[in-house]
Design a protein around this motif. Structure first.
Motif, PDB file in Angstrom:
ATOM      1  N   PHE A  24      -5.097  -5.654   1.516  1.00  0.00           N
ATOM      2  CA  PHE A  24      -3.910  -5.617   0.668  1.00  0.00           C
ATOM      3  C   PHE A  24      -2.652  -5.496   1.529  1.00  0.00           C
ATOM      4  O   PHE A  24      -1.719  -6.290   1.409  1.00  0.00           O
ATOM      5  N   VAL A  25      -2.652  -4.507   2.417  1.00  0.00           N
ATOM      6  CA  VAL A  25      -1.489  -4.302   3.293  1.00  0.00           C
ATOM      7  C   VAL A  25      -1.362  -5.454   4.281  1.00  0.00           C
ATOM      8  O   VAL A  25      -0.274  -6.006   4.465  1.00  0.00           O
ATOM      9  N   SER A  26      -2.464  -5.843   4.908  1.00  0.00           N
ATOM     10  CA  SER A  26      -2.433  -6.902   5.911  1.00  0.00           C
ATOM     11  C   SER A  26      -1.870  -8.202   5.352  1.00  0.00           C
ATOM     12  O   SER A  26      -1.048  -8.866   5.998  1.00  0.00           O
ATOM     13  N   ASN A  27      -2.315  -8.588   4.173  1.00  0.00           N
ATOM     14  CA  ASN A  27      -1.813  -9.826   3.563  1.00  0.00           C
ATOM     15  C   ASN A  27      -0.307  -9.777   3.365  1.00  0.00           C
ATOM     16  O   ASN A  27       0.395 -10.755   3.636  1.00  0.00           O
ATOM     17  N   HIS A  28       0.190  -8.645   2.907  1.00  0.00           N
ATOM     18  CA  HIS A  28       1.628  -8.535   2.659  1.00  0.00           C
ATOM     19  C   HIS A  28       2.428  -8.493   3.959  1.00  0.00           C
ATOM     20  O   HIS A  28       3.502  -9.105   4.051  1.00  0.00           O
ATOM     21  N   LEU A 118      11.741 -10.322  15.353  1.00  0.00           N
ATOM     22  CA  LEU A 118      11.314 -10.476  13.956  1.00  0.00           C
ATOM     23  C   LEU A 118      10.008  -9.730  13.694  1.00  0.00           C
ATOM     24  O   LEU A 118       9.835  -9.112  12.633  1.00  0.00           O
ATOM     25  N   ALA A 119       9.084  -9.785  14.654  1.00  0.00           N
ATOM     26  CA  ALA A 119       7.815  -9.058  14.517  1.00  0.00           C
ATOM     27  C   ALA A 119       8.076  -7.556  14.474  1.00  0.00           C
ATOM     28  O   ALA A 119       7.497  -6.835  13.655  1.00  0.00           O
ATOM     29  N   ASP A 120       8.972  -7.088  15.342  1.00  0.00           N
ATOM     30  CA  ASP A 120       9.326  -5.665  15.351  1.00  0.00           C
ATOM     31  C   ASP A 120       9.975  -5.259  14.034  1.00  0.00           C
ATOM     32  O   ASP A 120       9.657  -4.206  13.468  1.00  0.00           O
ATOM     33  N   GLN A 121      10.875  -6.092  13.549  1.00  0.00           N
ATOM     34  CA  GLN A 121      11.554  -5.828  12.269  1.00  0.00           C
ATOM     35  C   GLN A 121      10.537  -5.772  11.131  1.00  0.00           C
ATOM     36  O   GLN A 121      10.601  -4.896  10.269  1.00  0.00           O
ATOM     37  N   ASN A 122       9.605  -6.700  11.131  1.00  0.00           N
ATOM     38  CA  ASN A 122       8.586  -6.738  10.090  1.00  0.00           C
ATOM     39  C   ASN A 122       7.737  -5.466  10.103  1.00  0.00           C
ATOM     40  O   ASN A 122       7.469  -4.872   9.056  1.00  0.00           O
ATOM     41  N   ASP A 123       7.329  -5.051  11.301  1.00  0.00           N
ATOM     42  CA  ASP A 123       6.562  -3.809  11.423  1.00  0.00           C
ATOM     43  C   ASP A 123       7.360  -2.622  10.890  1.00  0.00           C
ATOM     44  O   ASP A 123       6.831  -1.787  10.155  1.00  0.00           O
ATOM     45  N   GLU A 124       8.613  -2.559  11.275  1.00  0.00           N
ATOM     46  CA  GLU A 124       9.453  -1.435  10.836  1.00  0.00           C
ATOM     47  C   GLU A 124       9.601  -1.423   9.326  1.00  0.00           C
ATOM     48  O   GLU A 124       9.517  -0.369   8.693  1.00  0.00           O
ATOM     49  N   GLU A 125       9.801  -2.594   8.731  1.00  0.00           N
ATOM     50  CA  GLU A 125       9.965  -2.661   7.275  1.00  0.00           C
ATOM     51  C   GLU A 125       8.720  -2.165   6.543  1.00  0.00           C
ATOM     52  O   GLU A 125       8.825  -1.493   5.522  1.00  0.00           O
ATOM     53  N   PHE A 126       7.545  -2.494   7.060  1.00  0.00           N
ATOM     54  CA  PHE A 126       6.320  -2.115   6.362  1.00  0.00           C
ATOM     55  C   PHE A 126       5.851  -0.712   6.684  1.00  0.00           C
ATOM     56  O   PHE A 126       5.294  -0.025   5.834  1.00  0.00           O
ATOM     57  N   PHE A 127       6.059  -0.274   7.907  1.00  0.00           N
ATOM     58  CA  PHE A 127       5.461   0.986   8.325  1.00  0.00           C
ATOM     59  C   PHE A 127       6.460   2.123   8.470  1.00  0.00           C
ATOM     60  O   PHE A 127       6.081   3.223   8.882  1.00  0.00           O
ATOM     61  N   HIS A 128       7.715   1.906   8.068  1.00  0.00           N
ATOM     62  CA  HIS A 128       8.714   2.976   8.181  1.00  0.00           C
ATOM     63  C   HIS A 128       8.379   4.219   7.366  1.00  0.00           C
ATOM     64  O   HIS A 128       8.784   5.309   7.743  1.00  0.00           O
ATOM     65  N   PRO A 129       7.611   4.130   6.257  1.00  0.00           N
ATOM     66  CA  PRO A 129       7.274   5.371   5.550  1.00  0.00           C
ATOM     67  C   PRO A 129       6.357   6.303   6.357  1.00  0.00           C
ATOM     68  O   PRO A 129       6.241   7.474   6.029  1.00  0.00           O
ATOM     69  N   ARG A 135       1.551   6.635  12.402  1.00  0.00           N
ATOM     70  CA  ARG A 135       1.388   5.287  12.962  1.00  0.00           C
ATOM     71  C   ARG A 135       0.393   5.294  14.110  1.00  0.00           C
ATOM     72  O   ARG A 135      -0.475   4.427  14.207  1.00  0.00           O
ATOM     73  N   ALA A 136       0.525   6.283  14.988  1.00  0.00           N
ATOM     74  CA  ALA A 136      -0.371   6.379  16.146  1.00  0.00           C
ATOM     75  C   ALA A 136      -1.817   6.572  15.687  1.00  0.00           C
ATOM     76  O   ALA A 136      -2.738   5.959  16.245  1.00  0.00           O
TER      77      ALA A 136
END
Length: 157
Positions: A24-28, A118-129, A135-136
């Motif tokens: 679910f998360v991976s697809n998004h 863009l990859a860094d931005q995408n990670d931040e958008e999804f995993f910022h919570p 994360r570690a």
């Protein structure tokens, strides 16, 4: 009693599976990254190939295939697309035409930091919570599963 009710207890709910939530998360995450890459004309799979090539002056399709864990034919198709976009160059050896050397072009090297951002931005958008510790732990858990199952194919889509 209907068959649905008879087997209801024996059929687990989708949402009880860890794999369901991972997918679910991976697809998004992947879909959002693919959308971010649209303007660059590069697909997620092409980004993976380019990123794997970035640290080397040049490499071969065979080495790249082994590193990513996909077939040589798959790498060849991705390299062909990147050559047509003038982001990768390919050279055949004069003494052995079967051997090819591939390298990022200057345009490919200039584009890659933008794609990485863009990859860094995408990670931040999804995993910022998640906190840095969460994360570690998540990454360590995924790496443990990769090692336990001997997974080698790098996700490209």
């Amino acid at each position: 009693m209907s068959k649905t009710r008879e087997y209801a207890g024996a059929v687990s709910d989708l949402r009880t599976h860890v794999g369901f939530w991972l997918r679910f998360v991976s697809n998004h995450v992947s879909h959002a990254f693919a959308r971010k890459l649209l303007l660059s004309r590069v697909t997620v799979a092409e980004w993976v190939v380019m990123r794997e090539m970035f640290d080397d002056e040049e490499t071969s399709p065979g080495i790249l295939a082994d590193r990513i864990g996909i077939t040589r034919g798959g790498v060849s198709k991705l390299v062909d697309r990147l050559v047509s976009k003038e982001l990768v160059m390919r050279r055949e050896r004069a003494d052995d035409r079967r051997f090819q050397s591939i390298a990022l072009t200057a345009a490919g090297r200039r584009l890659l930091p933008q794609l990485a951002a863009l990859a860094d931005q995408n990670d931040e958008e999804f995993f910022h919570p998640l906190t840095a510790k969460e994360r570690a732990v998540l990454v360590a858990t995924m790496k443990k599963l990769v090692q336990a199952h001997g997974l080698q194919t790098v996700p490209t889509e």
